[in-house]
Scaffold this active site. Structure first.
Site, mmCIF file in Angstrom:
data_model
loop_
_atom_site.group_PDB
_atom_site.id
_atom_site.type_symbol
_atom_site.label_atom_id
_atom_site.label_comp_id
_atom_site.label_asym_id
_atom_site.label_seq_id
_atom_site.Cartn_x
_atom_site.Cartn_y
_atom_site.Cartn_z
ATOM 1 C CG HIS A 131 40.189 38.117 44.436
ATOM 2 N ND1 HIS A 131 40.411 39.151 45.311
ATOM 3 C CD2 HIS A 131 41.039 38.299 43.401
ATOM 4 C CE1 HIS A 131 41.357 39.927 44.828
ATOM 5 N NE2 HIS A 131 41.759 39.437 43.669
ATOM 6 C CE LYS A 193 46.368 46.353 46.982
ATOM 7 N NZ LYS A 193 45.689 45.310 47.773
ATOM 8 C CB ALA A 225 47.775 41.875 57.566
HETATM 9 C C1 R5P Z 1 43.840 41.780 46.772
HETATM 10 O O1 R5P Z 1 43.497 42.023 45.652
HETATM 11 C C2 R5P Z 1 42.903 41.431 47.885
HETATM 12 O O2 R5P Z 1 41.702 42.102 47.819
HETATM 13 C C3 R5P Z 1 43.575 41.700 49.214
HETATM 14 O O3 R5P Z 1 43.864 43.073 49.326
HETATM 15 C C4 R5P Z 1 44.837 40.916 49.331
HETATM 16 O O4 R5P Z 1 44.543 39.559 49.185
HETATM 17 C C5 R5P Z 1 45.497 41.126 50.637
HETATM 18 O O5 R5P Z 1 46.719 40.418 50.668
HETATM 19 P P1 R5P Z 1 47.768 40.693 51.827
HETATM 20 O O6 R5P Z 1 46.965 40.658 53.111
HETATM 21 O O7 R5P Z 1 48.748 39.560 51.735
HETATM 22 O O8 R5P Z 1 48.408 42.011 51.582
#
Ligand code: R5P
Length: 318
Positions: A131, A193, A225
């Protein structure tokens, strides 16, 4: 060349470990994992590993803490059984998103996991698309940071897009989006975001032109998601045509089903760094990382270069 190469697996993703073994023409090492009536985990290695070059495959997935504990016990058992070298193969790194102290009085769990793995006896970490690449700095043992980018790129290069734009779902992903856009000969856009609570995100702005164009959203992982659903909604409002999504780690947790079934996208492409449950498999295209991990293990065992595996696509970025 080290002594015999051996591969073991925890219970998190046995089929991936088996696929890696097939590619290397090896049998999966035999380990016994069970639980005492007092809930304590028990692990025993059922074959000699003396002086062997051992790789333990165990990505982080539900139940996360059980998987982590299994991995630690396997490593400790291998160390006490005189393995020559122990490498932890964690295709998805545990607690990867807890990598900084961005609120008062919270732990940096990704760092703690690093300390636990090293203390247990891991002498090398093999992982995919962290990450935050800085997590490598939580270790003072070698970390081979692999990437699934070439696997996803190969797949998307075969698609016929209409005026493609690659989209980063947040500012942090801009470098990754730029890399995809370079390889797919397309411009890229960035979403502004912000997180507004656990598992909730809000897209405030779209930086770049997405109107009347096909889009490819690229992320390192998808969990609930929720972010993706929000991003797709905003991009459609901005006039996007067909939307494709690519990501390395399909963590798929919480309200994933509800969010996935409502997504207005053409295709979601992921890899199998973690298992994808059967009932979601017809909603996503799953590409395997088994060959990538097998090749990396072969090279580590024989002292070959890992960076040469990716140089063409990433220009040495990883
Ligand atoms: C966040 O920094 C990651 O790159 C993903 O965008 C995140 O883990 C997505 O999480 P979720 O699917 O729960 O919105």
């Amino acid at each position: 060349m080290r002594n015999e190469l051996k591969i073991f697996s925890g219970q998190a993703h046995v089929s991936l470990a088996e696929d890696i073994c097939k590619k290397l023409d090896l049998s999966l090492g035999v380990a016994h994992i069970s639980r005492f009536s007092n809930d304590n985990l028990f692990v025993s290695i059922e074959e000699s590993v003396r002086d062997a070059d051992v790789f333990v495959v165990q990505p982080s997935c539900y139940p996360v803490d059980t998987g982590l504990m299994e991995l630690l016990l396997l490593i400790d058992a291998l160390k006490r059984a005189s393995a020559g070298r122990i490498s932890a193969v964690v295709p998805y790194y545990p607690y990867a998103r807890s990598d900084k102290k961005d609120q008062p009085r919270i732990p940096i769990t990704a760092r703690l996991v690093g300390d636990l793995l090293t203390t247990a006896g891991a002498q090398r970490i093999v992982t995919i698309d962290l990450h935050a690449p800085q997590i490598q700095g939580f270790f003072s043992i070698p970390v081979d940071h692999l990437t699934a980018i070439p696997i996803l790129l190969d797949y998307f290069k075969k698609k016929e897009f209409y005026d493609l734009v690659v989209v980063s779902p947040d500012a942090g992903g801009a470098k990754l989006a730029e890399l995809y856009s370079r390889n797919l000969n397309a411009p890229y856009a960035i979403l502004d975001k912000r997180r507004c609570g656990i598992d909730r995100a809000q897209v405030r702005n779209v930086i770049g032109d997405v109107r009347d164009r096909d889009l490819l959203i690229i992320d390192d992982e998808i969990s609930t998601a929720g972010s993706l659903r929000e991003s797709v909604g905003v991009l459609k409002e901005h006039g996007a045509r067909d939307i494709y999504v690519g990501c390395t780690h399909p963590i798929f947790s919480g309200s994933i089903k509800e969010n996935l079934f409502q997504l207005d996208i053409v295709e979601l492409v992921v890899t199998n760094t973690v298992p994808v449950s059967q009932d979601l498999q017809d909603k996503v295209k799953v590409l395997s990382v088994a060959s990538l991990l097998a090749e990396a293990i072969k090279r580590i065992h024989s002292g070959g270069s890992i960076s040469q595996l990716f140089h063409q696509e990433t220009g040495g970025m990883m």
